[in-house]
Design a protein around this motif. Structure first.
Motif, PDB file in Angstrom:
ATOM      1  N   LYS A 111       0.802  -1.158  -0.111  1.00  0.00           N
ATOM      2  CA  LYS A 111       0.125   0.060  -0.173  1.00  0.00           C
ATOM      3  C   LYS A 111       0.667   1.388   0.214  1.00  0.00           C
ATOM      4  O   LYS A 111       0.604   2.294  -0.591  1.00  0.00           O
ATOM      5  CB  LYS A 111      -0.985  -0.103   1.111  1.00  0.00           C
ATOM      6  N   THR A 112       1.820   1.170   0.727  1.00  0.00           N
ATOM      7  CA  THR A 112       2.918   2.335   0.863  1.00  0.00           C
ATOM      8  C   THR A 112       3.528   2.675  -0.425  1.00  0.00           C
ATOM      9  O   THR A 112       3.639   3.855  -1.008  1.00  0.00           O
ATOM     10  CB  THR A 112       3.922   2.150   2.062  1.00  0.00           C
ATOM     11  N   MET A 113       4.156   1.924  -1.059  1.00  0.00           N
ATOM     12  CA  MET A 113       4.744   1.889  -2.509  1.00  0.00           C
ATOM     13  C   MET A 113       3.595   2.084  -3.701  1.00  0.00           C
ATOM     14  O   MET A 113       4.113   3.042  -4.175  1.00  0.00           O
ATOM     15  CB  MET A 113       5.535   0.462  -2.521  1.00  0.00           C
ATOM     16  N   ARG A 114       2.572   1.684  -3.272  1.00  0.00           N
ATOM     17  CA  ARG A 114       1.446   2.046  -4.477  1.00  0.00           C
ATOM     18  C   ARG A 114       0.974   3.502  -4.371  1.00  0.00           C
ATOM     19  O   ARG A 114       0.860   4.038  -5.254  1.00  0.00           O
ATOM     20  CB  ARG A 114       0.292   0.981  -4.072  1.00  0.00           C
ATOM     21  N   LEU A 115       1.113   3.852  -3.117  1.00  0.00           N
ATOM     22  CA  LEU A 115       0.626   5.428  -2.880  1.00  0.00           C
ATOM     23  C   LEU A 115       1.798   6.360  -3.362  1.00  0.00           C
ATOM     24  O   LEU A 115       1.830   7.092  -4.163  1.00  0.00           O
ATOM     25  CB  LEU A 115      -0.006   5.761  -1.732  1.00  0.00           C
ATOM     26  N   ASN A 116       2.822   6.173  -2.643  1.00  0.00           N
ATOM     27  CA  ASN A 116       4.099   6.913  -2.651  1.00  0.00           C
ATOM     28  C   ASN A 116       4.604   6.771  -4.217  1.00  0.00           C
ATOM     29  O   ASN A 116       5.117   8.014  -4.548  1.00  0.00           O
ATOM     30  CB  ASN A 116       4.742   6.755  -1.597  1.00  0.00           C
ATOM     31  N   VAL A 117       4.546   5.888  -4.619  1.00  0.00           N
ATOM     32  CA  VAL A 117       5.318   5.666  -5.868  1.00  0.00           C
ATOM     33  C   VAL A 117       4.524   5.414  -7.317  1.00  0.00           C
ATOM     34  O   VAL A 117       4.516   6.218  -8.184  1.00  0.00           O
ATOM     35  CB  VAL A 117       6.516   4.567  -5.789  1.00  0.00           C
ATOM     36  N   ASP A 118       3.858   4.342  -6.981  1.00  0.00           N
ATOM     37  CA  ASP A 118       3.010   3.979  -8.378  1.00  0.00           C
ATOM     38  C   ASP A 118       1.743   5.169  -8.578  1.00  0.00           C
ATOM     39  O   ASP A 118       2.032   5.420  -9.719  1.00  0.00           O
ATOM     40  CB  ASP A 118       2.204   2.690  -7.990  1.00  0.00           C
ATOM     41  N   SER A 119       1.392   5.676  -7.643  1.00  0.00           N
ATOM     42  CA  SER A 119       0.472   6.744  -7.902  1.00  0.00           C
ATOM     43  C   SER A 119       1.183   7.828  -8.323  1.00  0.00           C
ATOM     44  O   SER A 119       0.346   8.779  -9.289  1.00  0.00           O
ATOM     45  CB  SER A 119      -0.562   7.187  -6.686  1.00  0.00           C
ATOM     46  N   THR A 120       2.079   8.243  -7.903  1.00  0.00           N
ATOM     47  CA  THR A 120       3.087   9.592  -8.223  1.00  0.00           C
ATOM     48  C   THR A 120       3.344   9.098  -9.743  1.00  0.00           C
ATOM     49  O   THR A 120       3.138  10.215 -10.533  1.00  0.00           O
ATOM     50  CB  THR A 120       4.303   9.558  -7.283  1.00  0.00           C
ATOM     51  N   TRP A 121       3.900   8.215 -10.131  1.00  0.00           N
ATOM     52  CA  TRP A 121       4.093   8.008 -11.309  1.00  0.00           C
ATOM     53  C   TRP A 121       2.946   7.913 -12.335  1.00  0.00           C
ATOM     54  O   TRP A 121       2.869   8.575 -13.391  1.00  0.00           O
ATOM     55  CB  TRP A 121       4.914   6.399 -11.636  1.00  0.00           C
ATOM     56  N   ARG A 122       1.959   7.523 -12.037  1.00  0.00           N
ATOM     57  CA  ARG A 122       0.713   7.747 -12.703  1.00  0.00           C
ATOM     58  C   ARG A 122       0.061   8.870 -12.813  1.00  0.00           C
ATOM     59  O   ARG A 122      -0.387   9.407 -14.061  1.00  0.00           O
ATOM     60  CB  ARG A 122      -0.381   6.882 -11.885  1.00  0.00           C
ATOM     61  N   VAL A 123       0.480   9.903 -11.925  1.00  0.00           N
ATOM     62  CA  VAL A 123      -0.065  11.217 -11.945  1.00  0.00           C
ATOM     63  C   VAL A 123       0.799  11.769 -12.995  1.00  0.00           C
ATOM     64  O   VAL A 123       0.254  12.769 -13.918  1.00  0.00           O
ATOM     65  CB  VAL A 123       0.109  12.056 -10.419  1.00  0.00           C
ATOM     66  N   ILE A 124       2.261  11.593 -13.082  1.00  0.00           N
ATOM     67  CA  ILE A 124       3.324  12.018 -13.974  1.00  0.00           C
ATOM     68  C   ILE A 124       2.665  11.830 -15.268  1.00  0.00           C
ATOM     69  O   ILE A 124       2.845  12.473 -16.257  1.00  0.00           O
ATOM     70  CB  ILE A 124       4.518  11.580 -13.488  1.00  0.00           C
ATOM     71  N   ARG A 125       2.415  10.493 -15.377  1.00  0.00           N
ATOM     72  CA  ARG A 125       2.226   9.815 -16.880  1.00  0.00           C
ATOM     73  C   ARG A 125       0.954  10.599 -17.188  1.00  0.00           C
ATOM     74  O   ARG A 125       0.643  10.910 -18.643  1.00  0.00           O
ATOM     75  CB  ARG A 125       1.917   8.443 -16.746  1.00  0.00           C
ATOM     76  N   ALA A 126      -0.020  10.782 -16.515  1.00  0.00           N
ATOM     77  CA  ALA A 126      -1.465  11.613 -16.795  1.00  0.00           C
ATOM     78  C   ALA A 126      -1.463  12.875 -17.312  1.00  0.00           C
ATOM     79  O   ALA A 126      -2.012  13.444 -17.821  1.00  0.00           O
ATOM     80  CB  ALA A 126      -2.623  11.364 -15.735  1.00  0.00           C
ATOM     81  N   THR A 127      -0.418  13.561 -16.562  1.00  0.00           N
ATOM     82  CA  THR A 127      -0.227  15.169 -16.703  1.00  0.00           C
ATOM     83  C   THR A 127       1.004  15.483 -17.577  1.00  0.00           C
ATOM     84  O   THR A 127       1.055  16.672 -17.820  1.00  0.00           O
ATOM     85  CB  THR A 127       0.012  15.758 -15.435  1.00  0.00           C
ATOM     86  N   ASP A 128       1.890  14.567 -17.877  1.00  0.00           N
ATOM     87  CA  ASP A 128       3.122  15.001 -18.877  1.00  0.00           C
ATOM     88  C   ASP A 128       2.796  15.776 -19.996  1.00  0.00           C
ATOM     89  O   ASP A 128       3.396  16.930 -20.295  1.00  0.00           O
ATOM     90  CB  ASP A 128       3.887  13.775 -19.346  1.00  0.00           C
ATOM     91  N   LEU A 129       1.864  15.104 -20.895  1.00  0.00           N
ATOM     92  CA  LEU A 129       1.634  15.928 -22.057  1.00  0.00           C
ATOM     93  C   LEU A 129       1.036  17.323 -21.931  1.00  0.00           C
ATOM     94  O   LEU A 129       1.472  18.178 -22.521  1.00  0.00           O
ATOM     95  CB  LEU A 129       0.736  14.929 -23.087  1.00  0.00           C
ATOM     96  N   LEU A 130       0.142  17.232 -20.927  1.00  0.00           N
ATOM     97  CA  LEU A 130      -0.693  18.627 -20.627  1.00  0.00           C
ATOM     98  C   LEU A 130       0.319  19.717 -20.093  1.00  0.00           C
ATOM     99  O   LEU A 130       0.236  20.800 -20.394  1.00  0.00           O
ATOM    100  CB  LEU A 130      -1.447  18.172 -19.366  1.00  0.00           C
ATOM    101  N   LEU A 131       1.340  19.313 -19.437  1.00  0.00           N
ATOM    102  CA  LEU A 131       2.245  20.269 -18.674  1.00  0.00           C
ATOM    103  C   LEU A 131       3.276  20.599 -19.840  1.00  0.00           C
ATOM    104  O   LEU A 131       3.654  21.893 -20.024  1.00  0.00           O
ATOM    105  CB  LEU A 131       3.295  19.473 -17.645  1.00  0.00           C
ATOM    106  N   ARG A 132       3.527  19.783 -20.974  1.00  0.00           N
ATOM    107  CA  ARG A 132       4.274  20.086 -22.067  1.00  0.00           C
ATOM    108  C   ARG A 132       3.461  21.323 -22.931  1.00  0.00           C
ATOM    109  O   ARG A 132       4.207  21.954 -23.501  1.00  0.00           O
ATOM    110  CB  ARG A 132       4.777  18.862 -22.889  1.00  0.00           C
ATOM    111  N   ARG A 133       2.373  21.263 -22.863  1.00  0.00           N
ATOM    112  CA  ARG A 133       1.369  22.209 -23.619  1.00  0.00           C
ATOM    113  C   ARG A 133       1.493  23.750 -23.152  1.00  0.00           C
ATOM    114  O   ARG A 133       1.115  24.374 -23.747  1.00  0.00           O
ATOM    115  CB  ARG A 133       0.147  21.699 -23.826  1.00  0.00           C
ATOM    116  N   SER A 134       1.875  23.802 -21.806  1.00  0.00           N
ATOM    117  CA  SER A 134       1.837  25.173 -21.141  1.00  0.00           C
ATOM    118  C   SER A 134       3.425  25.794 -21.530  1.00  0.00           C
ATOM    119  O   SER A 134       4.324  25.431 -21.901  1.00  0.00           O
ATOM    120  CB  SER A 134       2.106  24.875 -19.758  1.00  0.00           C
TER     121      SER A 134
END
Length: 246
Positions: A111-134
């Motif tokens: 649970k700790t690794m899933r929240l601290n690492v996996d979800s952080t990576w997933r947030v990065i993946r979900a926002t990477d292209l959006l941030l590149r458009r700024s």
């Protein structure tokens, strides 16, 4: 409302309390539209009230970041509504357990690794292209001094934050030629619920408040920031220099 972030769109995870709450509040006070993500609906509603009271605007997203598909849907919703993202504050995380490595339960580790690492990576993946458009994308991923000190009994939390820092450094190198600036932040000891859980005998009044820490992190979201791929240490109020591998 006019401010340094007028017209910007900011996503803040773990926004219902602590540093995330106060960063969301300050981003809104500078004119950003804040997308506030947290599990606790009551905390999000309190944040929304505080943002509205100062003339700002927010979109509330009650979401458990262990829901990876939910993170993907959030990225899609941001794309549909705004077409870009200017600021990411990846703040959500958990302590896990302070324990000898051999005594950590598998379910706690997962649970700790899933929240601290996996979800952080997933947030990065979900926002990477959006941030590149700024035209001035800014990403701040919360870390900890534990990632470097690796003290006894802190192995689980330390490993999770070290993994996040590695992701950030690689992401920064991937986007170095773009206007996007990606950095980690070590907030230091702060008067938060997580800190109280880790240090139950400590006097919280000896620590800086989440609002004070958020105030020092806020400038990292402004368009003038030139650094990328660094660790910003709040206590020293400066970027620490990593030695690049030869």
């Amino acid at each position: 409302m006019a401010g340094a972030l007028e017209g910007r769109v900011a996503l803040v995870t773990g926004a219902s309390r602590g540093i995330g709450y106060h960063l969301a509040l300050r981003l809104a006070s500078e004119g950003a539209h804040v997308i506030a993500v947290a599990r606790t609906v009551g905390g999000l509603e309190e944040l929304d009230d505080a943002i509205k009271a100062q003339g700002g605007a927010a979109t509330l997203v009650p979401l458990d970041l262990l829901d990876m598909d939910g993170i993907d849907r959030l990225g899609g919703a941001i794309d549909e509504r705004w077409g870009k993202l200017d600021i990411l504050i990846a703040n959500a995380g958990m302590l896990g357990v302070l324990s000898p490595i051999g005594h950590i339960q598998a379910k706690v580790y997962d649970k700790t690794m899933r929240l601290n690492v996996d979800s952080t990576w997933r947030v990065i993946r979900a926002t990477d292209l959006l941030l590149r458009r700024s035209d001035a994308g800014r990403a701040v991923v919360m870390s900890s001094g534990a990632a470097h000190s690796a003290k006894a009994y802190w192995g689980l939390y330390a490993a999770s934050k070290a993994a996040c820092e590695a992701f950030v450094k690689s992401w920064a190198n991937e986007t170095r030629s773009l206007p996007l600036r990606v950095n980690s932040v070590n907030p230091g000891a702060t008067r938060t619920a997580m800190r109280a859980l880790a240090m139950p005998g400590e006097d919280p009044q000896t620590l800086p408040s989440p609002a004070e820490v958020a105030e020092k992190i806020l400038p990292l979201t402004f368009a003038g920031l030139a650094e990328t791929g660094r660790l910003f240490d709040v206590r020293q109020n400066r970027f620490l220099t990593y030695r690049d591998p030869e």
